[in-house]
Design a protein around this motif. Structure first.
Motif, PDB file in Angstrom:
ATOM      1  N   GLY A 137       0.829  -1.202   0.000  1.00  0.00           N
ATOM      2  CA  GLY A 137       0.000   0.000   0.000  1.00  0.00           C
ATOM      3  C   GLY A 137       0.865   1.253   0.000  1.00  0.00           C
ATOM      4  O   GLY A 137       0.628   2.195  -0.761  1.00  0.00           O
ATOM      5  N   TRP A 138       1.885   1.245   0.848  1.00  0.00           N
ATOM      6  CA  TRP A 138       2.797   2.390   0.905  1.00  0.00           C
ATOM      7  C   TRP A 138       3.555   2.558  -0.410  1.00  0.00           C
ATOM      8  O   TRP A 138       3.786   3.680  -0.859  1.00  0.00           O
ATOM      9  CB  TRP A 138       3.787   2.245   2.070  1.00  0.00           C
ATOM     10  N   ALA A 139       3.933   1.420  -1.022  1.00  0.00           N
ATOM     11  CA  ALA A 139       4.626   1.500  -2.316  1.00  0.00           C
ATOM     12  C   ALA A 139       3.733   2.183  -3.339  1.00  0.00           C
ATOM     13  O   ALA A 139       4.167   3.064  -4.092  1.00  0.00           O
ATOM     14  CB  ALA A 139       5.009   0.100  -2.793  1.00  0.00           C
ATOM     15  N   LEU A 178       6.429   9.200 -16.939  1.00  0.00           N
ATOM     16  CA  LEU A 178       6.362   7.895 -17.604  1.00  0.00           C
ATOM     17  C   LEU A 178       6.937   6.799 -16.701  1.00  0.00           C
ATOM     18  O   LEU A 178       6.360   5.709 -16.569  1.00  0.00           O
ATOM     19  CB  LEU A 178       7.134   7.947 -18.931  1.00  0.00           C
ATOM     20  N   GLY A 179       8.043   7.106 -16.033  1.00  0.00           N
ATOM     21  CA  GLY A 179       8.678   6.130 -15.141  1.00  0.00           C
ATOM     22  C   GLY A 179       7.786   5.758 -13.971  1.00  0.00           C
ATOM     23  O   GLY A 179       7.615   4.564 -13.656  1.00  0.00           O
ATOM     24  N   PHE A 180       7.188   6.766 -13.340  1.00  0.00           N
ATOM     25  CA  PHE A 180       6.283   6.481 -12.213  1.00  0.00           C
ATOM     26  C   PHE A 180       5.058   5.699 -12.691  1.00  0.00           C
ATOM     27  O   PHE A 180       4.558   4.834 -11.969  1.00  0.00           O
ATOM     28  CB  PHE A 180       5.850   7.785 -11.539  1.00  0.00           C
ATOM     29  N   ALA A 181       4.590   6.003 -13.883  1.00  0.00           N
ATOM     30  CA  ALA A 181       3.431   5.268 -14.420  1.00  0.00           C
ATOM     31  C   ALA A 181       3.774   3.787 -14.598  1.00  0.00           C
ATOM     32  O   ALA A 181       2.984   2.906 -14.232  1.00  0.00           O
ATOM     33  CB  ALA A 181       3.003   5.881 -15.752  1.00  0.00           C
ATOM     34  N   MET A 182       4.965   3.537 -15.137  1.00  0.00           N
ATOM     35  CA  MET A 182       5.380   2.140 -15.331  1.00  0.00           C
ATOM     36  C   MET A 182       5.525   1.437 -13.980  1.00  0.00           C
ATOM     37  O   MET A 182       5.061   0.300 -13.801  1.00  0.00           O
ATOM     38  CB  MET A 182       6.709   2.085 -16.091  1.00  0.00           C
ATOM     39  N   LEU A 183       6.186   2.101 -13.035  1.00  0.00           N
ATOM     40  CA  LEU A 183       6.362   1.506 -11.703  1.00  0.00           C
ATOM     41  C   LEU A 183       5.016   1.203 -11.062  1.00  0.00           C
ATOM     42  O   LEU A 183       4.798   0.123 -10.508  1.00  0.00           O
ATOM     43  CB  LEU A 183       7.154   2.476 -10.812  1.00  0.00           C
ATOM     44  N   PHE A 184       4.113   2.192 -11.147  1.00  0.00           N
ATOM     45  CA  PHE A 184       2.807   2.032 -10.510  1.00  0.00           C
ATOM     46  C   PHE A 184       2.026   0.878 -11.132  1.00  0.00           C
ATOM     47  O   PHE A 184       1.485   0.023 -10.422  1.00  0.00           O
ATOM     48  CB  PHE A 184       2.026   3.342 -10.629  1.00  0.00           C
ATOM     49  N   LEU A 185       2.005   0.852 -12.456  1.00  0.00           N
ATOM     50  CA  LEU A 185       1.197  -0.176 -13.112  1.00  0.00           C
ATOM     51  C   LEU A 185       1.784  -1.575 -12.914  1.00  0.00           C
ATOM     52  O   LEU A 185       1.050  -2.532 -12.643  1.00  0.00           O
ATOM     53  CB  LEU A 185       1.058   0.140 -14.606  1.00  0.00           C
ATOM     54  N   CYS A 207       1.088  -2.598  -9.364  1.00  0.00           N
ATOM     55  CA  CYS A 207      -0.324  -2.970  -9.200  1.00  0.00           C
ATOM     56  C   CYS A 207      -0.565  -4.380  -9.740  1.00  0.00           C
ATOM     57  O   CYS A 207      -1.285  -5.180  -9.129  1.00  0.00           O
ATOM     58  CB  CYS A 207      -1.232  -1.984  -9.935  1.00  0.00           C
ATOM     59  N   LEU A 208       0.057  -4.652 -10.881  1.00  0.00           N
ATOM     60  CA  LEU A 208      -0.090  -5.980 -11.473  1.00  0.00           C
ATOM     61  C   LEU A 208       0.481  -7.043 -10.529  1.00  0.00           C
ATOM     62  O   LEU A 208      -0.138  -8.084 -10.287  1.00  0.00           O
ATOM     63  CB  LEU A 208       0.637  -6.023 -12.825  1.00  0.00           C
ATOM     64  N   GLY A 209       1.657  -6.754  -9.983  1.00  0.00           N
ATOM     65  CA  GLY A 209       2.287  -7.686  -9.054  1.00  0.00           C
ATOM     66  C   GLY A 209       1.454  -7.898  -7.803  1.00  0.00           C
ATOM     67  O   GLY A 209       1.230  -9.024  -7.357  1.00  0.00           O
ATOM     68  N   PHE A 210       0.954  -6.789  -7.275  1.00  0.00           N
ATOM     69  CA  PHE A 210       0.163  -6.879  -6.053  1.00  0.00           C
ATOM     70  C   PHE A 210      -1.153  -7.611  -6.302  1.00  0.00           C
ATOM     71  O   PHE A 210      -1.665  -8.304  -5.439  1.00  0.00           O
ATOM     72  CB  PHE A 210      -0.117  -5.486  -5.482  1.00  0.00           C
ATOM     73  N   CYS A 230      -4.619  -2.295   2.627  1.00  0.00           N
ATOM     74  CA  CYS A 230      -4.698  -2.212   4.086  1.00  0.00           C
ATOM     75  C   CYS A 230      -4.288  -3.539   4.721  1.00  0.00           C
ATOM     76  O   CYS A 230      -4.390  -4.592   4.097  1.00  0.00           O
ATOM     77  CB  CYS A 230      -6.126  -1.889   4.518  1.00  0.00           C
ATOM     78  N   GLU A 231      -3.830  -3.467   5.945  1.00  0.00           N
ATOM     79  CA  GLU A 231      -3.508  -4.674   6.692  1.00  0.00           C
ATOM     80  C   GLU A 231      -4.741  -5.576   6.739  1.00  0.00           C
ATOM     81  O   GLU A 231      -5.849  -5.101   6.983  1.00  0.00           O
ATOM     82  CB  GLU A 231      -3.096  -4.331   8.128  1.00  0.00           C
ATOM     83  N   GLU A 232      -4.533  -6.859   6.460  1.00  0.00           N
ATOM     84  CA  GLU A 232      -5.588  -7.882   6.478  1.00  0.00           C
ATOM     85  C   GLU A 232      -6.664  -7.647   5.441  1.00  0.00           C
ATOM     86  O   GLU A 232      -7.773  -8.127   5.549  1.00  0.00           O
ATOM     87  CB  GLU A 232      -6.256  -7.975   7.852  1.00  0.00           C
ATOM     88  N   ASP A 233      -6.346  -6.836   4.442  1.00  0.00           N
ATOM     89  CA  ASP A 233      -7.326  -6.570   3.399  1.00  0.00           C
ATOM     90  C   ASP A 233      -6.732  -6.986   2.058  1.00  0.00           C
ATOM     91  O   ASP A 233      -5.736  -6.428   1.629  1.00  0.00           O
ATOM     92  CB  ASP A 233      -7.667  -5.083   3.360  1.00  0.00           C
ATOM     93  N   ALA A 234      -7.321  -7.976   1.451  1.00  0.00           N
ATOM     94  CA  ALA A 234      -6.792  -8.452   0.173  1.00  0.00           C
ATOM     95  C   ALA A 234      -7.760  -8.159  -0.968  1.00  0.00           C
ATOM     96  O   ALA A 234      -7.733  -8.775  -2.002  1.00  0.00           O
ATOM     97  CB  ALA A 234      -6.515  -9.939   0.240  1.00  0.00           C
ATOM     98  N   THR A 235      -8.617  -7.182  -0.745  1.00  0.00           N
ATOM     99  CA  THR A 235      -9.651  -6.934  -1.756  1.00  0.00           C
ATOM    100  C   THR A 235      -9.248  -5.902  -2.795  1.00  0.00           C
ATOM    101  O   THR A 235      -9.860  -5.814  -3.842  1.00  0.00           O
ATOM    102  CB  THR A 235     -10.950  -6.446  -1.089  1.00  0.00           C
ATOM    103  N   THR A 236      -8.224  -5.090  -2.503  1.00  0.00           N
ATOM    104  CA  THR A 236      -7.918  -4.023  -3.454  1.00  0.00           C
ATOM    105  C   THR A 236      -6.505  -4.134  -3.947  1.00  0.00           C
ATOM    106  O   THR A 236      -5.893  -3.228  -4.318  1.00  0.00           O
ATOM    107  CB  THR A 236      -8.139  -2.649  -2.804  1.00  0.00           C
TER     108      THR A 236
END
Lengths: 159, 325
Positions: free
Chosen positions: A92-94, A132-139, A142-145, A153-159
């Motif tokens: 989440g922090w990432a 562009l770099g932040f967009a790549m990192l973010f996307l 997100c894919l990895g997560f 959130c802690e104990e939340d695997a829905t998002t």
């Protein structure tokens, strides 16, 4: 931290809205590069508009406005109640860090496009590549997560 | 150049030679050390004799900036991607190319019942809010603080987005040069884009652009944009003429004064690839500017919405907590 304390906020509707906005931003953001026409995407029936840079640019701005709204809404909620009920995971922090990078560089890009505002060429280039770099990192994050079911959130695997 | 001899070619040649031989002309005093202001140029179409001295001066002065492509070009994928090669047609000077950043455009119009051929020097308009620089995804096209818009050939990948968003389709592509050769030459990029940079390096040295220096008829003048606009209005009033560039695309740093309405002039111009029009142009960045303002207001709306939502929640939660305790 109880899951019940986190799940009601953000709501599923808000989560879906956020994901839709991110998808629109990602699509129109990549559409700022002249690749959709080259690689036949704009030839798909109904996607001809994606080769029009002014259209994708305007949609990107609208998407960014909605993202800004969501972020401001969530931050307000966090400080008004959320911080007493949940904490963010590392992923989440990432995402927060990458989003902040995207938002800050995006604001500078918008400012650059305003009349009468001229940044130095090197700063402009830095902002363009950083966005562009932040967009790549973010996307990619997100894919990895998403693959590893790592929520915000802690104990939340829905998002 | 096909139609140079409209007026006295000899006169033009002699004057051109004189101008070329003269020492470098410095920027006018009012244009030196301009801080926040932008420099603009005024082109008085009625004064132009079409001698082509500006075109030659541009090619000579900027020749070292022209592309030297490596051949054969990398095979492009998908096959629909076409290369653009002007390296074997460097002499073409009757349109814009990567090797010709300024050309003379012709228009035969009727002035006071007399058929007259007007000659119009054409190059980049150097917009005050240039869409090419605003929308370039890599910062290769950039606007400088002195009002120049230039494309950096060492950064440009040649995707030609700048040309697609330019109301006048000014930038021209040369394949086989630029950083795309080191990145993904087959799959991304296609060379680099080239256009007038209004002799940014000469301006930096306090000199006027080569085309202005070489002109034997003083067709062009350069100065702070507000002074150039005032000069354009004064000249238009003097000749009962018309102005182009003051408001086109939100305003440009190249202004034209014509003795005939631009609608009429545009109809008479030979137009096509590399030969831009002179139609009225709406501000292509106006929508983005308005949406940009909305974007900056969006967080305020989010905070207000969050405050309204969570104030209610906090009160509800407090009452629940009180009941539970």
């Amino acid at each position: 931290m109880e899951k019940a304390a986190c799940n009601p906020y953000p709501s599923k509707a808000m989560t879906r809205f956020y994901m839709a906005v991110v998808a629109v931003l990602a699509f129109t953001g990549f559409g700022q590069m002249p690749i959709f026409k080259r690689y036949y995407l704009a030839d798909i029936p109904g996607l001809g508009w994606s080769a029009n840079f002014f259209v994708t640019h305007a949609i990107h701005y609208i998407g960014a406005s909605l993202l800004f709204f969501i972020i401001a809404y969530q931050i307000t909620g966090y400080f008004m109640r959320g911080r007493h009920y949940y904490s963010l995971t590392r992923s989440g922090w990432a995402r927060v860090i990458f989003l902040v990078g995207l938002v800050v560089t995006g604001i500078f890009r918008v400012l650059k496009n305003m009349p009468d505002i001229v940044f130095s060429p090197n700063f402009t280039m830095f902002i363009d590549f950083a966005h562009l770099g932040f967009a790549m990192l973010f996307l990619f994050s997100c894919l990895g997560f998403l693959l590893f079911h790592t929520g915000w959130c802690e104990e939340d695997a829905t998002t | 150049m096909g139609k140079i001899s409209r007026r006295s070619f000899i006169k033009g040649s002699i004057a051109t030679a004189g101008a070329m031989g003269a020492s470098a002309v410095p920027l006018p005093a009012s244009a030196k050390g301009v801080g926040a202001g932008e420099l603009a140029t005024l082109i008085d179409i009625g004064k132009c004799i079409g001698c082509g001295a500006c075109v030659e001066a541009c090619r000579e002065t900027n020749g070292r900036k022209f592309p030297e492509p490596k051949k054969p070009f990398p095979k492009m994928y998908p096959p629909r991607v076409r290369t653009a090669d002007w390296s074997d047609k460097r002499d073409v000077d009757d349109r814009l190319t990567p090797y010709n950043w300024l050309f003379i455009q012709y228009a035969t119009v009727n002035i006071n019942g007399e058929e007259t051929t007007l000659t119009v020097p054409r190059r980049c308009m150097h917009c005050t809010n240039p869409p090419c620089a605003d929308l370039c995804p890599f910062g290769a096209a950039r606007k400088l603080k002195n009002g120049i818009t230039r494309i950096h050939p060492d950064i440009c990948l040649g995707g030609a987005k700048c040309k697609m968003v330019c109301p006048w389709d000014i930038p021209e592509r040369q394949t086989g040069v630029g950083p795309y050769l080191q990145v993904l030459p087959n799959f991304a990029g296609n060379g680099a884009m080239f256009k007038c940079d209004r002799c940014f390096d000469r301006i930096d040295q306090g000199l006027v652009p080569a085309c202005i220096e070489a002109c034997p008829e003083d067709v062009q003048t350069i100065g702070p944009r507000n002074e150039i606009i005032a000069a354009a209005h004064a000249r238009a009033k003097e000749i009962n003429g018309y102005i182009y560039g003051e408001t086109e695309n939100g305003g440009t740093n190249t202004l034209y004064v014509s003795p005939v309405p631009f609608e009429e002039l545009n109809k008479a111009l030979e137009k096509g690839p590399g030969m831009p029009h002179m139609e009225p142009v709406a501000d292509s960045m106006a929508l983005a500017d308005n949406l940009g303002m909305a974007l900056l207001l969006a967080p305020i709306a989010g905070i207000v919405a969050g405050f309204i939502k969570f104030t209610g929640f906090s009160k509800q939660k407090s009452s629940q907590d009180n009941k539970e305790s």
